[in-house]
Scaffold this motif. Sequence first.
Motif, short mmCIF file in Angstrom:
data_model
loop_
_atom_site.label_atom_id
_atom_site.label_comp_id
_atom_site.label_asym_id
_atom_site.label_seq_id
_atom_site.Cartn_x
_atom_site.Cartn_y
_atom_site.Cartn_z
N TYR A 1 2.68 -1.44 4.07
CA TYR A 1 2.60 -1.16 5.51
C TYR A 1 3.90 -0.57 6.03
CZ TYR A 1 -1.77 -3.75 5.75
OH TYR A 1 -3.06 -4.18 5.57
N GLY A 2 4.98 -0.70 5.27
CA GLY A 2 6.26 -0.11 5.66
C GLY A 2 6.97 -0.83 6.78
N ASN A 3 6.59 -2.07 7.07
CA ASN A 3 7.25 -2.81 8.16
C ASN A 3 8.44 -3.62 7.64
OD1 ASN A 3 5.33 -1.95 10.09
ND2 ASN A 3 3.89 -3.46 9.34
N HIS A 4 9.25 -2.98 6.82
CA HIS A 4 10.40 -3.66 6.23
C HIS A 4 11.43 -2.61 5.83
CE1 HIS A 4 8.43 -2.26 2.62
NE2 HIS A 4 7.38 -3.02 2.86
N THR A 5 12.53 -3.05 5.28
CA THR A 5 13.62 -2.12 4.93
C THR A 5 13.77 -1.95 3.43
OG1 THR A 5 15.23 -3.95 5.01
CG2 THR A 5 14.89 -2.68 7.03
N LEU A 6 12.74 -2.29 2.66
CA LEU A 6 12.83 -2.15 1.21
C LEU A 6 12.86 -0.67 0.84
CD1 LEU A 6 10.26 -4.83 -0.01
CD2 LEU A 6 12.68 -5.11 0.50
N ALA A 7 13.48 -0.38 -0.31
CA ALA A 7 13.52 1.00 -0.81
C ALA A 7 12.10 1.49 -1.06
CB ALA A 7 14.34 1.06 -2.09
N THR A 8 11.84 2.75 -0.77
CA THR A 8 10.49 3.29 -0.90
C THR A 8 9.98 3.26 -2.34
OG1 THR A 8 11.40 5.53 -1.11
CG2 THR A 8 10.74 4.80 1.09
N ASN A 9 10.88 3.21 -3.32
CA ASN A 9 10.47 3.19 -4.72
C ASN A 9 10.32 1.77 -5.26
OD1 ASN A 9 13.15 2.53 -4.75
ND2 ASN A 9 13.71 3.86 -6.47
N SER A 10 10.36 0.78 -4.40
CA SER A 10 10.16 -0.59 -4.85
C SER A 10 8.74 -0.76 -5.39
CB SER A 10 10.39 -1.58 -3.70
OG SER A 10 11.71 -1.50 -3.21
N ASP A 11 8.58 -1.66 -6.35
CA ASP A 11 7.26 -1.88 -6.96
C ASP A 11 6.23 -2.31 -5.92
OD1 ASP A 11 8.19 -1.28 -9.49
OD2 ASP A 11 8.67 -3.36 -9.97
N LYS A 12 5.01 -1.83 -6.10
CA LYS A 12 3.89 -2.24 -5.26
C LYS A 12 2.85 -3.01 -6.05
CE LYS A 12 4.42 1.78 -2.20
NZ LYS A 12 5.48 2.44 -2.97
N SER A 13 2.99 -3.04 -7.37
CA SER A 13 2.08 -3.80 -8.22
C SER A 13 2.76 -4.02 -9.57
CB SER A 13 0.74 -3.08 -8.40
OG SER A 13 0.92 -1.86 -9.09
N PHE A 14 2.19 -4.96 -10.36
CA PHE A 14 2.81 -5.35 -11.63
C PHE A 14 1.99 -4.96 -12.86
CE2 PHE A 14 4.71 -8.84 -8.88
CZ PHE A 14 5.94 -8.21 -8.78
N GLY A 15 0.73 -4.63 -12.70
CA GLY A 15 -0.07 -4.19 -13.83
C GLY A 15 -0.40 -5.26 -14.84
N PHE A 16 -0.62 -6.48 -14.40
CA PHE A 16 -1.06 -7.53 -15.33
C PHE A 16 -2.45 -7.20 -15.89
CE2 PHE A 16 2.40 -9.86 -13.51
CZ PHE A 16 2.75 -10.81 -14.46
N VAL A 17 -3.25 -6.46 -15.13
CA VAL A 17 -4.53 -5.98 -15.61
C VAL A 17 -4.58 -4.47 -15.44
CG1 VAL A 17 -5.79 -8.12 -15.19
CG2 VAL A 17 -5.59 -6.45 -13.35
N ASP A 18 -5.33 -3.80 -16.31
CA ASP A 18 -5.28 -2.34 -16.37
C ASP A 18 -6.40 -1.70 -15.54
OD1 ASP A 18 -4.05 -0.01 -17.17
OD2 ASP A 18 -5.33 0.22 -18.93
N PHE A 19 -6.46 -2.06 -14.29
CA PHE A 19 -7.37 -1.43 -13.36
C PHE A 19 -6.82 -1.59 -11.95
CE2 PHE A 19 -9.12 -5.74 -14.11
CZ PHE A 19 -9.12 -6.25 -12.82
N ALA A 20 -7.47 -0.98 -10.98
CA ALA A 20 -7.06 -1.08 -9.58
C ALA A 20 -8.15 -1.80 -8.79
CB ALA A 20 -6.82 0.30 -8.98
N ILE A 21 -7.74 -2.45 -7.71
CA ILE A 21 -8.68 -3.07 -6.78
C ILE A 21 -8.47 -2.46 -5.39
CG2 ILE A 21 -9.10 -5.18 -5.44
CD1 ILE A 21 -8.96 -6.79 -7.92
N HIS A 22 -9.58 -2.10 -4.76
CA HIS A 22 -9.57 -1.61 -3.39
C HIS A 22 -10.41 -2.59 -2.57
CE1 HIS A 22 -8.01 2.24 -4.96
NE2 HIS A 22 -8.85 2.02 -5.95
#
Length: 228
Positions: free
Chosen positions: A144-165
Amino acid sequence: MKLLLTSAGISNKSIRNALVDLLGKPIEESKALFIPTAIYGIRGSAEIIRQVICGTAGDPFCEAGWRSLGLLELTVLPTIKKELWVPMLQGTDALLVGGGDCQYLCYWMQQSGLTEMLPSLLNKMVYVGLSAGSMIMTRFGTTYGNHTLATNSDKSFGFVDFAIHPHLDHEQFPDNSLANQEKLARTLQVPSYMIDDQTAIKIFDNRIEVVSEGKWKLFNPDQARTAS
């Protein structure tokens, strides 16, 4: 590895039965810890956290009937000794990870040291994700971008090899139509599960099962490329 990746929590009997199966015992005999950290990345976080804990935010999650429920705030953990919180984590049956901002949640999971611990913990406990709490375990996350973290910070870890929407066709998320979610899925290199709030993905020892009393669709980019 035992994961129950939900869109909105323990929203129906089928998902509840899947949780009991992963726990290996009734929910009423199981201890849980709730991680609210991702919620701080969205507006109105304090009130939303209160609602989730009290069970007034929607479908059952914290208020599913646990034997006991504790709160684990990740932003605090780097400032206290591990001996104060690691035993609590090791003694729980289910880790309830709330929704909100994927990037913010990933950052604090890494800073707290929880990310490194998860592989060994997931052999003993059940990871129950809600929305962003589910997405970070896959190969796709949002922010959501409501923070000051670097834009390249991780958004997921990939424990499973698929995506969820999550939140497919939800009235409060007008952009989450099937057409829009499929358009997003086409930009990814992994299969995508588009799930509504009556659907969850159950993973046990790398076996994937869709648990649903609602709507869902699996989009496979390889099949799409072949069809085109």
